[in-house]
Design a protein around this motif. Structure first.
Motif, PDB file in Angstrom:
ATOM      1  N   TYR A   1       0.834  -1.199   0.000  1.00 25.97           N
ATOM      2  CA  TYR A   1       0.000   0.000   0.000  1.00 25.97           C
ATOM      3  C   TYR A   1       0.868   1.249   0.000  1.00 25.97           C
ATOM      4  CZ  TYR A   1      -4.027  -2.848   1.319  1.00 25.97           C
ATOM      5  OH  TYR A   1      -5.028  -3.783   1.336  1.00 25.97           O
TER       6      TYR A   1
ATOM      7  N   VAL B   1       1.031   4.509   1.525  1.00 25.56           N
ATOM      8  CA  VAL B   1       0.436   5.171   2.694  1.00 25.56           C
ATOM      9  C   VAL B   1       0.979   6.589   2.881  1.00 25.56           C
ATOM     10  CG1 VAL B   1      -0.066   3.004   3.888  1.00 25.56           C
ATOM     11  CG2 VAL B   1       2.128   4.141   4.279  1.00 25.56           C
TER      12      VAL B   1
ATOM     13  N   GLN C   1      -1.334   9.283   4.111  1.00 24.03           N
ATOM     14  CA  GLN C   1      -1.920   9.064   5.430  1.00 24.03           C
ATOM     15  C   GLN C   1      -0.908   9.174   6.568  1.00 24.03           C
ATOM     16  OE1 GLN C   1      -5.233   8.654   5.670  1.00 24.03           O
ATOM     17  NE2 GLN C   1      -5.339   8.825   3.463  1.00 24.03           N
TER      18      GLN C   1
ATOM     19  N   GLU D   1      -5.040  -4.988   6.354  1.00 19.67           N
ATOM     20  CA  GLU D   1      -5.639  -4.595   5.076  1.00 19.67           C
ATOM     21  C   GLU D   1      -6.904  -3.764   5.296  1.00 19.67           C
ATOM     22  OE1 GLU D   1      -3.896  -8.727   4.231  1.00 19.67           O
ATOM     23  OE2 GLU D   1      -4.757  -7.662   5.908  1.00 19.67           O
TER      24      GLU D   1
ATOM     25  N   TRP E   1      -5.955  -0.129   6.066  1.00 18.41           N
ATOM     26  CA  TRP E   1      -5.332   0.637   4.993  1.00 18.41           C
ATOM     27  C   TRP E   1      -6.052   0.491   3.660  1.00 18.41           C
ATOM     28  CZ3 TRP E   1      -2.563   4.039   7.185  1.00 18.41           C
ATOM     29  CH2 TRP E   1      -1.951   3.752   8.402  1.00 18.41           C
TER      30      TRP E   1
ATOM     31  N   CYS F   1      -6.137   3.320   1.113  1.00 13.76           N
ATOM     32  CA  CYS F   1      -4.883   3.749   0.486  1.00 13.76           C
ATOM     33  C   CYS F   1      -4.705   2.997  -0.834  1.00 13.76           C
ATOM     34  CB  CYS F   1      -3.699   3.441   1.401  1.00 13.76           C
ATOM     35  SG  CYS F   1      -3.720   4.395   2.929  1.00 13.76           S
TER      36      CYS F   1
END
Length: 132
Positions: free
Chosen positions: A29, A31, A34, A106, A109, A112
């Motif tokens: 991911y 991220v 975030q 998972e 996130w 994302c």
């Protein structure tokens, strides 16, 4: 903002290393929007503690050899159920299957963007399912 090119390279190397040790459900991911502490997460799981350690060892070896990268922090190695490797640009989570189901990173996130990984990374999983 998206994950840096360096992070994308580290993600690919880590995912390929995990795949070579037959890690399950390897995903990544972005991220970066975030979190300020890292650009990407790599998640994978293993059937037992011994395989978790083997995957971690291979990831560290490949990132050291291919990208001259060493983790700044390692957590969970003693228990061998959930090992976290922090490379600043990426964080790798190698989890025992039971812990992966329980903590369900998972789900945390899912908003994302996923980072596309080479098909070969999870190829062993599709071969195993085809054999049933």
């Amino acid at each position: 903002m998206t994950a840096s090119d360096k992070a994308a390279q580290l993600v690919r190397i880590a995912a390929e290393a995990a795949g070579e040790k037959l890690a399950d459900d390897i995903i990544a991911y972005d991220v970066s929007e975030q979190l300020v502490i890292t650009d990407a997460f790599v998640l994978c799981s293993a059937a037992n503690d011994r395989q978790v350690r083997a995957i971690v060892d291979e990831i560290e070896k490949r990132l050291r050899e291919d990208a001259a990268a060493k983790p700044v922090r390692r957590e969970g190695e003693r228990e061998g159920r959930w090992v976290l490797l922090d490379y600043i640009d990426i964080i790798v989570h190698v989890q025992h299957e039971e812990d992966r189901l329980f903590y369900a990173l998972e789900r945390l996130w899912k908003d994302c963007p996923r980072i596309e990984l080479p098909e070969s990374v999870n190829a062993h999983a599709s071969r195993g399912r085809g054999a049933l």
